[in-house]
Design an enzyme around this catalytic site. Structure first.
Site, PDB file in Angstrom:
ATOM      1  CG  ASP B  36      21.895  -9.442 -10.443  1.00  0.00           C
ATOM      2  OD1 ASP B  36      23.082  -9.121 -10.673  1.00  0.00           O
ATOM      3  OD2 ASP B  36      20.977  -9.262 -11.266  1.00  0.00           O
ATOM      4  CG  ASP B 300      21.641  27.487  23.937  1.00  0.00           C
ATOM      5  OD1 ASP B 300      22.669  27.901  24.487  1.00  0.00           O
ATOM      6  OD2 ASP B 300      21.594  26.478  23.204  1.00  0.00           O
ATOM      7  N   GLY B 435      30.065  22.542  16.677  1.00  0.00           N
ATOM      8  CA  GLY B 435      30.848  23.469  15.868  1.00  0.00           C
ATOM      9  C   GLY B 435      31.146  24.732  16.656  1.00  0.00           C
ATOM     10  CG  LEU B 436      29.066  28.222  19.437  1.00  0.00           C
ATOM     11  CD1 LEU B 436      29.028  29.280  18.352  1.00  0.00           C
ATOM     12  CD2 LEU B 436      27.899  28.419  20.385  1.00  0.00           C
TER      13      LEU B 436
HETATM   14  S1  SF4 Z   1      27.901  -8.408 -13.786  1.00  0.00           S
HETATM   15 FE1  SF4 Z   1      26.289  -7.015 -13.174  1.00  0.00          FE
HETATM   16  S2  SF4 Z   1      24.420  -8.015 -13.846  1.00  0.00           S
HETATM   17 FE2  SF4 Z   1      26.022  -9.580 -13.842  1.00  0.00          FE
HETATM   18  S3  SF4 Z   1      25.887 -10.545 -11.869  1.00  0.00           S
HETATM   19 FE3  SF4 Z   1      27.395  -8.937 -11.682  1.00  0.00          FE
HETATM   20  S4  SF4 Z   1      26.183  -7.192 -10.957  1.00  0.00           S
HETATM   21 FE4  SF4 Z   1      24.727  -8.666 -11.752  1.00  0.00          FE
END
Ligand code: SF4
Lengths: 420, 555
Positions: B36, B300, B435-436
């Site tokens: 994480d 324009d 684009g034009l």
């Molecule tokens: S498996 Fe999912 S919850 Fe576990 S560390 Fe990796 S991202 Fe985080």
């Protein structure tokens, strides 16, 4: 010509068990799915897992990527029966939409493991339902079990039961290589007269190599501890060699394989010497930038020890500290033996303490993850992102220059910028 | 269980990280596994932050689960407080820790930390990032202010008390945060705008605020809810508990900026300056402060008329974009949607006003499909829509989070206020203008100077007959969160679809005629002509069919 595990130098090993700043094994999906375009990687996890994979991959360039996340909802948590049913439904839908998929990996995550969702059983059940049209395998890429590159180790391990037994003589290169690099190695081994060279993972998930007594395993990546041991269990011999980073490492690595197949030294030299010579030439301009510079490697991809060996021995860098998420002495033996005596090693991490050491030492270059790179740069310390190393072709004599360039570039850039 | 290939919003604890990282003096202890920690890179790479997010992760492992993870939580909290000395502490958990129920908040509460502590409960399996940000901001404000809460029955403070107190009126700007869209510059722009009207800014939060600043929130006369996704719940609570009125108009675009100023003057009981008075449809004087109105009226811009625009963003930016596109630039909005389920009602209402049904989804493939079906000529979206538009060969401007590193520009580029309107004009019209030019290149492509396929600005995303390739070339390492543009041409809607049995097929002269049509409408003409041919049971399409269809569809 296996290098016998030399007695370890007396490196100081610092063990730490604080906060780690490392991705989890899910990350390896990013390169594995490229390697096997007929495979799909389905993470069974949370929104966090999905977000991690997309953040690590920069997924946005893909129309429909060959990986995804089955995000567990509250209902799945309430009843595992429902979760299994849901998973079956979702897999069926997915495979209907992607008929080209031959192998489906169910990838376990922290949430799926904590709720004890049995993905091995799910894989069996789904494999049976799909009648062999698609093979369903499972492995864990969870952060509570694996770091970053260990996901590949588990993925390869999961494929092993599908590998046939055969005592045929073969060289088995284990670990994902860029396709172009693999082709080069095959050519070189062919030139030296090694008859059969196979790779794990293969380019097509269904074309798995066999394994048995005639198999000699040459690890291309330093993070395949479980796979290496499982291959040994199946009768294969594990060749001891430094990893193929840099000219020296690549030469020793190829020579170890050739030696194991009885290729005469003269022939080995004949094939490899020109490569070594050319590799050194390519390396030289970068070595001049790197020589004498002090390098601090934070633990991340598990490639730190072999990289440190290359950067110290071939580029003349001074090693301040070499961190590794975990130390597998069997797999690292040859590289450890080549590290300068007294190199400070650290295993595990306590990121705040480690950063204190970085600040105190003020190295010229720090190898680290993306979360730390800009903060260190802002403190005036040059960095190299480690994740690039798992995505770039860096193996072999011909890539040694490119590998050194990756480390020299941040220093060159600093020398170029004149902003105040 | 839901299959996700790509998600607009991260998990709710990433929302909490946005609050902690936006502020000073706040630290967040997150009970979470090592993987994480990836979330740090959202801030250090996309926002190029030169500091690590103030987050300590417990990074527990499987082997800890048998033992005492609670002890690990307490140790992490103790060490984080000692090391970082925060002025306020957030304690929470991510998806995995939620399952093991260590209740880090309760553990922290028992620790006598000597700092205000907020225990965050952010349900990871039902909520997402923006909700997490809003909840965290609200909980933090509440925790820091609950001691100051006036007893029930206390009369509301008068929003015009500034007059009695002999000072300028002052307001709080609430909601700007990291990883929000252009918040840094919006704050500068709105502060300046308020200054021009004699209004001071008391507190900006969460961006750049310290906990002590949050304690000062009730000293303002009103709250400006700049980003409802983040500040909505906190503003409502402050209104209920402290009687602080809320200005809810989001000042993006000319009309909305004028409305915002009118609402603000009314709330603060300030006299409305003449330049903001209603003018029976004639331009109000105030809008001269932006160049957008004149640029839009100038000849324009005639070619902008009725351009088909597809909008998908967070609710705030989607609604604002729809108003600007339809009323201020004379575009035709052909699709409007958002991934913000919390504000779905508002988006639906805005869509209904334009005779559309809002697309509320977090499936980017559904958005891409809708974009293609709407035959859009310009896409306004998130960085995900930028990729989808690229695949479809459509010009696109990014108007909302989620962001790419290139959406955090070095230059001053607000979205709000008068200058924001200038920025919007440029960044939406340029892709079309180009684009034009491409159209002209197309028209003159037989001229020796022009080579077909020379479509510089669309780069590799330009329509191409090349097969779809979803892999970057080897060695083109994509930096996470910063992937380089794919250097391979990607599939495009304009590409001839494979012949399907029973579908009318194109004759060579039909194809040749089709090829003469400018590329940015070619897809639409192809689709219409095929529909026309199908309706009439025609087996083949030649040049005549194409013109018959054109006559049929022309209004
Ligand atoms: S498996 Fe999912 S919850 Fe576990 S560390 Fe990796 S991202 Fe985080």
């Amino acid at each position: 010509m296996s290098v016998s595990p030399a007695p370890l130098p007396p490196p100081e090993l610092l063990k730490e068990s604080g906060q780690r700043e490392v991705f989890c094994g899910l990350t390896s999906i990013v390169w594995l799915h490229r390697r096997m375009p007929d495979a799909f990687f389905l993470v069974v996890g949370s929104r966090t897992c999905a977000h991690l994979v997309q953040s690590a991959a920069g997924v946005m360039i893909f129309a429909e990527p060959r990986f995804g996340t089955a995000i567990l909802g509250e209902r799945d948590l309430a009843g595992l029966a429902d979760a299994n049913e849901e998973l079956d439904r979702l897999v069926k839908d997915l495979l209907e939409r992607r008929p080209e998929i031959r192998t489906l990996f169910l990838v376990g995550s922290c949430p799926s493991e904590v709720i004890k969702l049995d993905l091995a059983k799910a894989a069996e059940r789904l494999s049976a339902q799909l009648l062999g049209r698609v093979r369903v395998l499972n492995y864990s890429g969870s952060g509570i079990e694996t770091t970053f590159t260990q996901g590949e180790d588990n993925a390869l391990l999961a494929m092993m039961p599908l590998m046939a037994n055969s005592d045929e003589e073969q060289l088995l290169i284990v670990g994902t290589l860029a396709d172009a690099v693999e082709d080069r190695f095959r050519l070189i081994f062919e030139r030296m007269g090694i008859p059969t060279v196979r790779c794990l993972p293969p380019r097509r998930s269904t074309e798995l190599p066999p394994v048995g007594k005639g198999t000699r395993v040459l690890l291309a990546q330093p993070f395949l501890s479980a796979t290496a041991r499982a291959l040994q269990h199946r009768g294969a011999t594990l060749l001891q060699a430094p990893y193929p980073f840099g000219v020296e490492g690549s030469r020793d690595w190829m020579a170890a394989a050739a030696g194991a197949f009885g290729v005469p030294d003269a022939r080995i030299a004949e094939v490899l010497d020109p490569l070594v010579e050319r590799g050194r030439r390519a390396l030289e301009p970068h070595r001049q930038v790197l020589v004498g510079k002090r390098l601090f490697l934070l633990p991340d991809s598990q490639m730190e020890i072999p990289l440190a060996r290359f950067l110290a021995r071939e580029c003349g860098m001074e090693l301040v500290e070499v961190g590794t998420p975990y130390l597998d002495r069997l797999l690292m033996a040859a590289d450890l033996a080549l590290l300068p005596a007294g190199t400070q090693l650290s295993e595990g991490q306590d990121v705040d303490r480690q950063l204190e050491r970085v600040r105190a030492e003020r190295p010229d270059l720090v190898l680290c993850g993306l979360g730390l790179a800009n903060p260190l740069e802002a403190e005036g310390i040059a960095t190299k992102w480690s994740i690039e190393l798992v995505f770039s072709p860096i193996h072999g004599c011909d890539q040694a220059g490119d590998l050194a360039e990756l480390f020299a570039r941040p220093l060159r850039r600093r020398a170029l910028l004149q902003l105040s | 269980m839901e299959l996700t290939l790509w998600t607009y919003e991260g998990p709710p604890h990433v929302g909490a990280m946005r609050i902690a990282t936006s502020m000073e003096g706040v630290h967040y202890v997150l009970h979470a596994p090592q993987g994480d920690t990836y979330a740090d890179l959202l801030f250090t790479m996309i926002e190029r932050r030169g500091k690590r997010p103030p987050v300590t992760y417990t990074t527990f492992q499987a082997r800890d689960l048998g033992g005492d993870t609670a002890e690990l939580v307490q140790r992490s909290i103790r060490e984080a407080v000692a090391r970082f000395r925060p002025e306020a502490l957030l304690v929470g958990e991510s998806c995995t820790a939620e399952l093991i129920q260590d209740q880090p908040g309760a553990l922290a509460a028992g620790m006598n930390l000597g700092v205000p502590m907020v225990s965050l409960e952010l349900p990871a399996y039902s909520k997402k990032e923006n909700w997490g940000a809003a909840e965290t901001f609200y909980q933090l404000v509440r925790t820091l202010l609950k001691d100051q809460m006036p007893p029930p029955g206390t009369p509301k403070p008068s929003p015009s008390r500034w007059r009695a107190e002999g000072r300028r009126p002052r307001v709080n700007l609430l909601g700007p945060s990291l990883l929000g869209f252009r918040c840094r510059d919006d704050v500068i722009e709105i502060t300046r705008l308020l200054g021009e009207h004699g209004i001071d800014v008391a507190v900006v939060a969460p961006l750049g605020a310290r906990p002590a600043d949050l304690i000062r929130l009730p000293s303002a006369d009103a709250n400006v809810c700049l980003y409802p996704e983040v500040a909505g719940p906190a503003c409502s609570w402050l209104e209920r508990s402290f009687g602080l009125p809320v200005v809810r108009t989001v000042p993006i675009g000319i009309g909305a900026t004028a409305d915002f100023l009118r609402e603000l003057h009314a709330v603060l009981d300030l006299e409305l300056p003449a330049e903001l008075q209603a003018t029976d449809g004639r331009p109000s004087e105030a809008e001269r402060r932006s160049r957008l109105p004149w640029y839009s009226r100038s000849v324009d811009s005639t070619y902008l008329t009725g351009k088909r625009v597809f909008i998908f963003a967070d609710a705030t930016h989607a609604i604002a974009a729809a108003r600007i596109a339809s009323r201020e630039l004379g575009f035709q909005v052909v699709g409007l949607g958002s991934y913000s389920r919390e504000q779905a009602r508002e988006v639906r209402a805005a869509a209904a006003e334009l005779g559309l049904e809002a697309l509320i989804t977090d499936d980017y493939l559904a958005v891409e499909k809708a974009m293609g079906e709407a035959a859009a000529e310009l896409v306004l979206g998130t960085q995900m829509e930028r990729h989808s538009a690229k695949r479809l060969g459509l010009p696109c401007a990014v108007i909302s989070s989620p962001l790419h590193v290139q959406d955090v520009p070095a230059r001053y580029a607000p979205q709000m206020g008068w200058e924001g309107a200038n920025v919007i004009f440029d960044s939406w019209v340029h892709p079309l203008m180009m684009g034009l030019e491409e159209h002209l290149i197309g028209m003159f492509r037989h001229d020796f100077e022009f080579v077909d396929g020379h479509r510089s600005h669309l780069g590799d995303g330009a329509p191409s007959m090349a097969p779809a390739v979803d892999q970057p070339p080897p060695g083109d390492a994509a930096a996470p969160g910063l992937e380089r543009e794919a250097t391979t041409a990607t599939a495009v809607a304009i590409q001839a679809p494979p012949t399907v049995a029973g579908e009318p097929s194109w004759m060579p002269d039909g194809e040749a005629e089709l090829a003469k049509i400018p590329f940015f409408v070619r897809g639409k003409v192809r689709k219409n002509t095929e529909a026309f041919a199908r309706e009439r049971g025609l087996a083949s399409i030649d040049a005549e069919t194409l013109y018959d269809a054109k006559a049929h569809f022309s209004r």
